[in-house]
Design a protein around this motif. Structure first.
Motif, PDB file in Angstrom:
ATOM      1  N   CYS A 188       0.834  -1.203   0.000  1.00 52.43           N
ATOM      2  CA  CYS A 188       0.000   0.000   0.000  1.00 52.43           C
ATOM      3  C   CYS A 188       0.866   1.250   0.000  1.00 52.43           C
ATOM      4  CB  CYS A 188      -0.915   0.019   1.212  1.00 52.43           C
ATOM      5  SG  CYS A 188      -2.223  -1.224   1.143  1.00 52.43           S
ATOM      6  N   SER A 189       1.924   1.227   0.760  1.00 56.71           N
ATOM      7  CA  SER A 189       2.818   2.376   0.836  1.00 56.71           C
ATOM      8  C   SER A 189       3.466   2.636  -0.517  1.00 56.71           C
ATOM      9  CB  SER A 189       3.893   2.119   1.892  1.00 56.71           C
ATOM     10  OG  SER A 189       4.824   3.149   1.890  1.00 56.71           O
ATOM     11  N   LYS A 190       3.888   1.613  -1.226  1.00 52.23           N
ATOM     12  CA  LYS A 190       4.521   1.760  -2.530  1.00 52.23           C
ATOM     13  C   LYS A 190       3.552   2.368  -3.537  1.00 52.23           C
ATOM     14  CE  LYS A 190       7.554   1.033  -5.798  1.00 52.23           C
ATOM     15  NZ  LYS A 190       8.248   2.206  -6.218  1.00 52.23           N
ATOM     16  N   GLU A 191       2.299   1.924  -3.524  1.00 51.11           N
ATOM     17  CA  GLU A 191       1.300   2.476  -4.441  1.00 51.11           C
ATOM     18  C   GLU A 191       1.093   3.957  -4.175  1.00 51.11           C
ATOM     19  OE1 GLU A 191      -2.232   0.126  -4.138  1.00 51.11           O
ATOM     20  OE2 GLU A 191      -1.248  -1.678  -4.878  1.00 51.11           O
ATOM     21  N   GLU A 192       1.071   4.344  -2.904  1.00 47.58           N
ATOM     22  CA  GLU A 192       0.886   5.749  -2.559  1.00 47.58           C
ATOM     23  C   GLU A 192       2.092   6.565  -3.034  1.00 47.58           C
ATOM     24  OE1 GLU A 192       0.847   8.096   1.557  1.00 47.58           O
ATOM     25  OE2 GLU A 192      -0.761   6.623   1.368  1.00 47.58           O
ATOM     26  N   ASP A 193       3.312   6.038  -2.857  1.00 52.75           N
ATOM     27  CA  ASP A 193       4.519   6.724  -3.320  1.00 52.75           C
ATOM     28  C   ASP A 193       4.498   6.890  -4.834  1.00 52.75           C
ATOM     29  OD1 ASP A 193       5.392   6.815  -0.721  1.00 52.75           O
ATOM     30  OD2 ASP A 193       6.850   5.186  -0.930  1.00 52.75           O
ATOM     31  N   ASP A 194       4.101   5.842  -5.553  1.00 54.60           N
ATOM     32  CA  ASP A 194       4.022   5.908  -7.012  1.00 54.60           C
ATOM     33  C   ASP A 194       2.998   6.951  -7.450  1.00 54.60           C
ATOM     34  OD1 ASP A 194       5.943   3.947  -7.203  1.00 54.60           O
ATOM     35  OD2 ASP A 194       4.529   2.337  -7.693  1.00 54.60           O
ATOM     36  N   ALA A 195       1.850   6.983  -6.781  1.00 52.33           N
ATOM     37  CA  ALA A 195       0.812   7.961  -7.120  1.00 52.33           C
ATOM     38  C   ALA A 195       1.325   9.379  -6.870  1.00 52.33           C
ATOM     39  CB  ALA A 195      -0.457   7.691  -6.313  1.00 52.33           C
ATOM     40  N   ASN A 196       2.052   9.576  -5.774  1.00 52.38           N
ATOM     41  CA  ASN A 196       2.604  10.894  -5.461  1.00 52.38           C
ATOM     42  C   ASN A 196       3.633  11.303  -6.515  1.00 52.38           C
ATOM     43  OD1 ASN A 196       3.074  13.241  -3.970  1.00 52.38           O
ATOM     44  ND2 ASN A 196       4.740  12.286  -2.834  1.00 52.38           N
ATOM     45  N   ALA A 197       4.509  10.376  -6.916  1.00 52.83           N
ATOM     46  CA  ALA A 197       5.508  10.679  -7.945  1.00 52.83           C
ATOM     47  C   ALA A 197       4.825  11.015  -9.265  1.00 52.83           C
ATOM     48  CB  ALA A 197       6.463   9.500  -8.120  1.00 52.83           C
ATOM     49  N   ASN A 198       3.808  10.245  -9.656  1.00 55.97           N
ATOM     50  CA  ASN A 198       3.080  10.524 -10.899  1.00 55.97           C
ATOM     51  C   ASN A 198       2.389  11.871 -10.847  1.00 55.97           C
ATOM     52  OD1 ASN A 198       3.892   8.170 -12.124  1.00 55.97           O
ATOM     53  ND2 ASN A 198       2.093   7.013 -11.479  1.00 55.97           N
ATOM     54  N   SER A 199       1.825  12.210  -9.688  1.00 56.40           N
ATOM     55  CA  SER A 199       1.179  13.508  -9.524  1.00 56.40           C
ATOM     56  C   SER A 199       2.201  14.627  -9.684  1.00 56.40           C
ATOM     57  CB  SER A 199       0.514  13.586  -8.148  1.00 56.40           C
ATOM     58  OG  SER A 199       0.020  14.875  -7.928  1.00 56.40           O
ATOM     59  N   ASN A 200       3.388  14.466  -9.094  1.00 60.07           N
ATOM     60  CA  ASN A 200       4.431  15.473  -9.233  1.00 60.07           C
ATOM     61  C   ASN A 200       4.891  15.604 -10.680  1.00 60.07           C
ATOM     62  OD1 ASN A 200       4.493  16.402  -6.616  1.00 60.07           O
ATOM     63  ND2 ASN A 200       6.066  14.965  -5.965  1.00 60.07           N
ATOM     64  N   ILE A 201       4.993  14.497 -11.395  1.00 62.49           N
ATOM     65  CA  ILE A 201       5.375  14.547 -12.811  1.00 62.49           C
ATOM     66  C   ILE A 201       4.314  15.302 -13.604  1.00 62.49           C
ATOM     67  CG2 ILE A 201       5.725  13.169 -14.901  1.00 62.49           C
ATOM     68  CD1 ILE A 201       7.064  11.055 -13.036  1.00 62.49           C
ATOM     69  N   ASP A 202       3.038  14.977 -13.366  1.00 60.58           N
ATOM     70  CA  ASP A 202       1.951  15.665 -14.084  1.00 60.58           C
ATOM     71  C   ASP A 202       1.990  17.168 -13.833  1.00 60.58           C
ATOM     72  OD1 ASP A 202       1.064  13.267 -15.121  1.00 60.58           O
ATOM     73  OD2 ASP A 202      -0.513  13.000 -13.623  1.00 60.58           O
ATOM     74  N   ASN A 203       2.252  17.558 -12.590  1.00 68.55           N
ATOM     75  CA  ASN A 203       2.312  18.985 -12.264  1.00 68.55           C
ATOM     76  C   ASN A 203       3.553  19.658 -12.840  1.00 68.55           C
ATOM     77  OD1 ASN A 203      -0.101  19.180 -10.752  1.00 68.55           O
ATOM     78  ND2 ASN A 203       0.917  18.226  -9.018  1.00 68.55           N
ATOM     79  N   LEU A 204       4.605  18.905 -13.045  1.00 65.42           N
ATOM     80  CA  LEU A 204       5.873  19.452 -13.527  1.00 65.42           C
ATOM     81  C   LEU A 204       5.905  19.612 -15.046  1.00 65.42           C
ATOM     82  CD1 LEU A 204       8.455  20.259 -12.056  1.00 65.42           C
ATOM     83  CD2 LEU A 204       9.332  17.981 -12.472  1.00 65.42           C
ATOM     84  N   VAL A 205       5.173  18.771 -15.773  1.00 62.42           N
ATOM     85  CA  VAL A 205       5.203  18.799 -17.240  1.00 62.42           C
ATOM     86  C   VAL A 205       4.789  20.176 -17.747  1.00 62.42           C
ATOM     87  CG1 VAL A 205       4.099  17.870 -19.323  1.00 62.42           C
ATOM     88  CG2 VAL A 205       4.877  16.318 -17.526  1.00 62.42           C
TER      89      VAL A 205
END
Length: 130
Positions: free
Chosen positions: A18-35
């Motif tokens: 569960c923790s890994k999925e949350e970390d992945d979602a956070n990283a993807n969210s940061n990538i989306d905001n950074l693009v």
């Protein structure tokens, strides 16, 4: 007793996944905001000429630009006052939570403003979205 042992063995695996999925979602969210394309408007001055405390100095229109792409590549460039592009380079970046790495280099902390229209790379640059 076997059921309790099984639960104790499986529970940590569930928590880790569960923790890994949350970390992945956070990283993807940061990538989306950074693009997108960003322009640096301030630079961190750690050792001011003549001494003094570190501060954020304004760099105006001559600051570097950076374009982050969804495929984890980026392009950096500068513009002269005449609008000519120079110091252009491209590479890759990685995101791990609130840290960013360019071309496999050191990890640097970055933070977004509440509106995601600005972000800061710790002790380096402050950018605004273009």
């Amino acid at each position: 007793m076997k059921k309790i042992f099984y639960l104790l063995a499986v529970l940590p695996l569930f928590l880790v996944s569960c923790s890994k999925e949350e970390d992945d979602a956070n990283a993807n969210s940061n990538i989306d905001n950074l693009v997108g394309t960003w322009h640096a408007y301030a630079i961190y001055i750690e050792y001011p000429i003549g001494g003094g405390n570190p501060y954020w100095g304004s760099i105006g229109a001559l600051g570097p630009y950076i374009e982050f792409r969804k495929n984890l590549t980026y392009k950096k460039w500068n513009k002269s006052s005449e609008g000519n592009i120079y110091n252009s380079s491209e590479g890759t970046y990685k995101i791990d939570g609130d840290k960013i790495s360019f071309d496999g280099g050191f990890w640097k902390k970055f933070t977004f403003s509440e509106s995601y229209q600005r972000f800061e790379i710790e002790k380096e640059y402050r950018y605004e979205k273009k």
